[in-house]
Design an enzyme around this catalytic site. Sequence first.
Site, PDB file in Angstrom:
ATOM      1  N   THR A 152      47.554  68.908  16.010  1.00  7.28           N
ATOM      2  CA  THR A 152      48.907  68.397  15.768  1.00  7.28           C
ATOM      3  C   THR A 152      48.771  67.014  15.118  1.00  7.28           C
ATOM      4  O   THR A 152      48.633  66.919  13.901  1.00  7.28           O
ATOM      5  CB  THR A 152      49.732  68.343  17.064  1.00  7.28           C
ATOM      6  OG1 THR A 152      48.968  67.713  18.102  1.00  7.28           O
ATOM      7  CG2 THR A 152      50.120  69.738  17.505  1.00  7.28           C
ATOM      8  N   THR A 189      44.452  69.066  29.939  1.00  6.30           N
ATOM      9  CA  THR A 189      43.669  68.491  28.876  1.00  6.30           C
ATOM     10  C   THR A 189      44.224  68.751  27.527  1.00  6.30           C
ATOM     11  O   THR A 189      43.447  68.959  26.630  1.00  6.30           O
ATOM     12  CB  THR A 189      42.319  69.137  28.785  1.00  6.30           C
ATOM     13  OG1 THR A 189      42.412  70.201  27.928  1.00  6.30           O
ATOM     14  CG2 THR A 189      41.730  69.528  29.971  1.00  6.30           C
TER      15      THR A 189
END
Length: 408
Positions: A152, A189
């Site tokens: 991202t 995570t």
Amino acid sequence: MIKKVQKSGVTAAAGVQAAGIHAGFKKRKKDMALLYFPDGATVAGVFTKNKVKAAPVQYDQQALQQHDRFKAILVNSGNANACTGKQGKADVEETVKLLAAELNIQPEEVLVSSTGVIGMFMNMETMRKGVKAIAPELSEFGGAAASKAIMTTDTVPKEVSFTFEVDGKTATIGGMVKGSGMIHPNLGTMLGYITTDVAISQTALHAMLLKAADATFNHATVDGDTSTNDSVFVAATGKLANPLIASAEDAGYAEVEAAVLSICSQLAQLLVKDGEGATKFVEVIVSGAKTMADAVSIGKSVATSSLVKTAMFGEDANWGRVITAAGYADTEYFDADVIDIAFSSKNGEIQLCEAGMGVVFDEELAKKILEADEINILIDLHLGTEAASTWTCDFSYDYVKINADYRS
């Protein structure tokens, strides 16, 4: 002995194929990844502790409770499918069926992950086209493409692979992870995928992953925010053909456990080094604690302090911010009058605080030490023998810029 291998990340282990394509969730960059295990794999997972859980997280948690063998994990980036209600869950179920049909496998053999903007319904037309397009791209050399497709705000793909010995045979483990912001220890995570060719039960694999995640990903923080989509999976294909490792008493358990811990540690540190806007990797090392819980708590408190992180960016040896953050940590044993604090890097080490009080130090040397791109904050509590490390990064101007217009 652990040795690095050249074959890429998640496809380094035998029995794994991967692909990464641009499906259309983003304007230009790759945004869909697929992991495929033609002969199946035993899979374990750990997930976010945020009370707000995305639709794919809820689906995967239930699937892993009901089954231990899977053949595919599909990942999209650009849309988190979080806070999307019944429609979000229906979209996950449709996605699972679409991929199962495309790969000619059963829906219960599919897991799904999503990452991106929260609160937006999934564009299912894009998903349908993407699922059809990605299957033909599967390859045992597709790990690099997959690692790019899950990104991202990451600036670089993050993947690791190496070999290790199990029962006299050379085993392989590889992994990829994405995450640059909304990273905070509370496993979670972000998104992580680890594969190995070892034959192992889901129970044993889950125990290893849970322990490793707690010691690594739960010690990594960028900004103090825990995502709604955090997930880490470990898939074991069994292609090594070693005797099945079913419990901690079985031969090979310790070796696999060490490998899982090692790869989680490496991936967690890669996350922090690529933190949004980060210019420095910072390791907070707490020693001399009475209990491990106290060492961990103080390390996380210092690592998540915005004042400490901005001081690191400004290369300011402001140790007062460090001892303050240590002081408000949730600890059982703490004595401010015996604490020592130092900073170190490749450029040297300097003592800043001794027995809870400031000492005269060379400001120029301190500045030079903090100019390095990797810095250690050393805190000695002088109360016991326990120690723990937490990984973080600095806060720069770019962190604010990136997150001020994340949706645009």
